[in-house]
Design a protein around this motif. Structure first.
Motif, mmCIF file in Angstrom:
data_model
loop_
_atom_site.group_PDB
_atom_site.id
_atom_site.type_symbol
_atom_site.label_atom_id
_atom_site.label_comp_id
_atom_site.label_asym_id
_atom_site.label_seq_id
_atom_site.Cartn_x
_atom_site.Cartn_y
_atom_site.Cartn_z
ATOM 1 N N THR A 20 0.836 -1.201 0.000
ATOM 2 C CA THR A 20 0.000 0.000 0.000
ATOM 3 C C THR A 20 0.864 1.241 0.000
ATOM 4 O O THR A 20 2.079 1.196 0.253
ATOM 5 C CB THR A 20 -0.917 0.058 1.243
ATOM 6 O OG1 THR A 20 -0.103 0.102 2.428
ATOM 7 C CG2 THR A 20 -1.843 -1.138 1.317
ATOM 8 N N GLY A 21 0.233 2.373 -0.262
ATOM 9 C CA GLY A 21 0.856 3.676 -0.075
ATOM 10 C C GLY A 21 2.151 3.886 -0.817
ATOM 11 O O GLY A 21 2.290 3.562 -2.005
ATOM 12 N N ILE A 22 3.130 4.434 -0.121
ATOM 13 C CA ILE A 22 4.419 4.766 -0.717
ATOM 14 C C ILE A 22 5.152 3.507 -1.169
ATOM 15 O O ILE A 22 5.791 3.501 -2.227
ATOM 16 C CB ILE A 22 5.275 5.570 0.285
ATOM 17 C CG1 ILE A 22 4.608 6.923 0.581
ATOM 18 C CG2 ILE A 22 6.680 5.789 -0.266
ATOM 19 C CD1 ILE A 22 5.213 7.653 1.766
ATOM 20 N N GLY A 23 5.057 2.438 -0.387
ATOM 21 C CA GLY A 23 5.707 1.187 -0.775
ATOM 22 C C GLY A 23 5.153 0.647 -2.073
ATOM 23 O O GLY A 23 5.908 0.222 -2.960
ATOM 24 N N ARG A 24 3.837 0.665 -2.220
ATOM 25 C CA ARG A 24 3.205 0.199 -3.452
ATOM 26 C C ARG A 24 3.632 1.064 -4.637
ATOM 27 O O ARG A 24 3.950 0.550 -5.717
ATOM 28 C CB ARG A 24 1.685 0.228 -3.294
ATOM 29 C CG ARG A 24 0.923 -0.072 -4.576
ATOM 30 C CD ARG A 24 -0.585 0.091 -4.374
ATOM 31 N NE ARG A 24 -1.294 0.049 -5.653
ATOM 32 C CZ ARG A 24 -1.440 1.110 -6.438
ATOM 33 N NH1 ARG A 24 -0.921 2.279 -6.082
ATOM 34 N NH2 ARG A 24 -2.090 1.009 -7.580
ATOM 35 N N THR A 225 2.063 13.085 -2.720
ATOM 36 C CA THR A 225 1.469 11.844 -3.207
ATOM 37 C C THR A 225 2.466 10.705 -2.992
ATOM 38 O O THR A 225 3.678 10.936 -2.929
ATOM 39 C CB THR A 225 1.129 11.929 -4.703
ATOM 40 O OG1 THR A 225 2.355 11.993 -5.466
ATOM 41 C CG2 THR A 225 0.274 13.143 -4.997
ATOM 42 N N PRO A 226 1.961 9.464 -2.886
ATOM 43 C CA PRO A 226 2.884 8.330 -2.789
ATOM 44 C C PRO A 226 3.870 8.284 -3.956
ATOM 45 O O PRO A 226 5.038 7.929 -3.782
ATOM 46 C CB PRO A 226 1.944 7.117 -2.800
ATOM 47 C CG PRO A 226 0.673 7.636 -2.209
ATOM 48 C CD PRO A 226 0.546 9.037 -2.736
ATOM 49 N N GLU A 227 3.402 8.671 -5.141
ATOM 50 C CA GLU A 227 4.262 8.625 -6.326
ATOM 51 C C GLU A 227 5.400 9.633 -6.229
ATOM 52 O O GLU A 227 6.515 9.363 -6.704
ATOM 53 C CB GLU A 227 3.426 8.899 -7.578
ATOM 54 C CG GLU A 227 2.457 7.784 -7.936
ATOM 55 C CD GLU A 227 1.237 7.709 -7.028
ATOM 56 O OE1 GLU A 227 0.580 6.629 -6.985
ATOM 57 O OE2 GLU A 227 0.915 8.723 -6.337
ATOM 58 N N GLU A 228 5.156 10.787 -5.606
ATOM 59 C CA GLU A 228 6.223 11.787 -5.459
ATOM 60 C C GLU A 228 7.325 11.282 -4.529
ATOM 61 O O GLU A 228 8.519 11.513 -4.777
ATOM 62 C CB GLU A 228 5.635 13.101 -4.955
ATOM 63 C CG GLU A 228 4.850 13.849 -6.023
ATOM 64 C CD GLU A 228 4.142 15.076 -5.495
ATOM 65 O OE1 GLU A 228 4.172 16.105 -6.191
ATOM 66 O OE2 GLU A 228 3.536 15.007 -4.399
ATOM 67 N N VAL A 229 6.933 10.592 -3.467
ATOM 68 C CA VAL A 229 7.953 10.011 -2.579
ATOM 69 C C VAL A 229 8.654 8.855 -3.282
ATOM 70 O O VAL A 229 9.878 8.706 -3.180
ATOM 71 C CB VAL A 229 7.324 9.546 -1.255
ATOM 72 C CG1 VAL A 229 8.406 8.976 -0.335
ATOM 73 C CG2 VAL A 229 6.590 10.693 -0.562
ATOM 74 N N ALA A 230 7.902 8.044 -4.012
ATOM 75 C CA ALA A 230 8.499 6.926 -4.756
ATOM 76 C C ALA A 230 9.562 7.419 -5.727
ATOM 77 O O ALA A 230 10.624 6.797 -5.875
ATOM 78 C CB ALA A 230 7.415 6.155 -5.509
ATOM 79 N N ASN A 231 9.313 8.519 -6.389
ATOM 80 C CA ASN A 231 10.306 9.068 -7.317
ATOM 81 C C ASN A 231 11.596 9.428 -6.597
ATOM 82 O O ASN A 231 12.698 9.228 -7.128
ATOM 83 C CB ASN A 231 9.741 10.302 -8.028
ATOM 84 C CG ASN A 231 8.696 9.958 -9.070
ATOM 85 O OD1 ASN A 231 8.651 8.826 -9.565
ATOM 86 N ND2 ASN A 231 7.851 10.916 -9.407
ATOM 87 N N ALA A 232 11.474 9.964 -5.377
ATOM 88 C CA ALA A 232 12.662 10.298 -4.594
ATOM 89 C C ALA A 232 13.427 9.041 -4.198
ATOM 90 O O ALA A 232 14.666 9.006 -4.223
ATOM 91 C CB ALA A 232 12.264 11.094 -3.354
ATOM 92 N N VAL A 233 12.689 7.999 -3.812
ATOM 93 C CA VAL A 233 13.323 6.725 -3.444
ATOM 94 C C VAL A 233 14.071 6.143 -4.636
ATOM 95 O O VAL A 233 15.232 5.720 -4.511
ATOM 96 C CB VAL A 233 12.274 5.717 -2.930
ATOM 97 C CG1 VAL A 233 12.910 4.347 -2.693
ATOM 98 C CG2 VAL A 233 11.619 6.230 -1.646
ATOM 99 N N VAL A 234 13.428 6.116 -5.793
ATOM 100 C CA VAL A 234 14.061 5.563 -6.996
ATOM 101 C C VAL A 234 15.310 6.355 -7.345
ATOM 102 O O VAL A 234 16.348 5.773 -7.712
ATOM 103 C CB VAL A 234 13.062 5.551 -8.167
ATOM 104 C CG1 VAL A 234 13.762 5.205 -9.481
ATOM 105 C CG2 VAL A 234 11.950 4.541 -7.889
ATOM 106 N N PHE A 235 15.259 7.665 -7.227
ATOM 107 C CA PHE A 235 16.445 8.481 -7.483
ATOM 108 C C PHE A 235 17.594 8.089 -6.557
ATOM 109 O O PHE A 235 18.729 7.885 -7.005
ATOM 110 C CB PHE A 235 16.117 9.963 -7.322
ATOM 111 C CG PHE A 235 17.330 10.842 -7.234
ATOM 112 C CD1 PHE A 235 18.136 11.057 -8.346
ATOM 113 C CD2 PHE A 235 17.691 11.435 -6.033
ATOM 114 C CE1 PHE A 235 19.274 11.850 -8.264
ATOM 115 C CE2 PHE A 235 18.818 12.226 -5.935
ATOM 116 C CZ PHE A 235 19.612 12.438 -7.057
#
Length: 259
Positions: A20-24, A225-235
């Motif tokens: 769920t959320g940021i992990g998903r 948004t979860p996607e905005e945090v996900a982008n930071a993680v991927v970076f």
């Protein structure tokens, strides 16, 4: 031609709390970039649903039911990942719980311990058992929070655990750099997730009013948004962040610059 994020193709990433959320959102983004994604979650329904979504989009994923606070389950997660995909190249320690909203003198010891077991010990255990399988060039991101840099009344366990996550991540970064493994920390601000909603419900019966107030805290005047945090993680996991180590990346819409 410069190929952004090509390094993820065929590599394997473990994401805790990935259902769920940021992990998903992070799992979907890494799968889109060609990584094999292992979803570790206590919730079978959420984990299986995320894997199904990835596979329907043509990606590669597996679900391994895991309580990150239990050492034997972390060992099983690592072993099953190696058996399935043959390597562990990336890791996002995302699992967390909020605990209760109680003042210090009222806070239950068992709840405090459970928050630390999941939020801190879970990250330490996964790094402990996964790192021996990780090669130079691998990367880890641990999830802290805006609450790892500030504090508020009634937030003793969650805030303390997220401060500890930052210390754990920086210590791991200093140690693992010699092995060619980078460790960084991401610290999200307000993001609309199931965990955030539960925390808001602990604070008030008028969640809508609270959410309107919280949305005014970031200088951007909105939730992330979860996607905005996900982008930071991927970076941070990517080669584009190859000279970044032991860093706390605030993804909080500017909450942390307000004093």
């Amino acid at each position: 031609m410069f190929r952004v994020f090509e390094e993820f193709k065929g590599k394997t990433a473990i994401i805790t709390g990935g259902g769920t959320g940021i992990g998903r959102a992070t799992a979907l983004r890494l799968a889109e970039l060609g990584a094999n994604v292992v979803i570790a979650s206590r919730s079978e329904a959420d984990g299986v649903a995320t894997v199904r979504e990835i596979e329907e989009l043509g990606g590669s994923a597996a679900f391994i039911q895991t309580d990150v606070a239990k050492e034997e389950q972390i060992i099983a997660l690592v072993n099953q990942t190696i058996e399935r995909f043959g390597s562990i190249d990336y890791m996002y320690n995302n699992s967390a719980i909020t605990g209760d909203n109680e003042l210090l003198e009222d806070y239950k010891t068992e709840t405090f311990d459970r928050v630390f077991d999941v939020n801190v010990r879970g990250q330490q255990l996964l790094m402990k058992y996964a790192v021996p399988h990780m090669k130079p060039g691998s990367a880890i991101v641990n999830c802290a929070s805006l609450h790892g840099t500030i504090a508020m009344a009634g937030d003793v366990a969650y805030s303390a655990s997220k401060h500890a996550v930052i210390g754990l991540g920086k210590s791991a970064a200093a140690e693992l750099a010699a092995k060619g493994i980078r460790v960084n920390i991401v610290a999200p601000g307000p993001v609309p997730t199931k965990m955030m909603r539960r925390y808001e419900e602990l604070l008030t019966d008028d969640v809508d009013a609270l959410e309107q107030a919280i949305a005014q805290l970031p200088v951007l005047k909105r939730y992330g948004t979860p996607e905005e945090v996900a982008n930071a993680v991927v970076f941070l996991l990517s080669d584009m962040a190859s000279y970044i180590v032991g860093h706390v990346l605030m993804v909080d819409g500017g909450c942390s610059i307000i004093r």
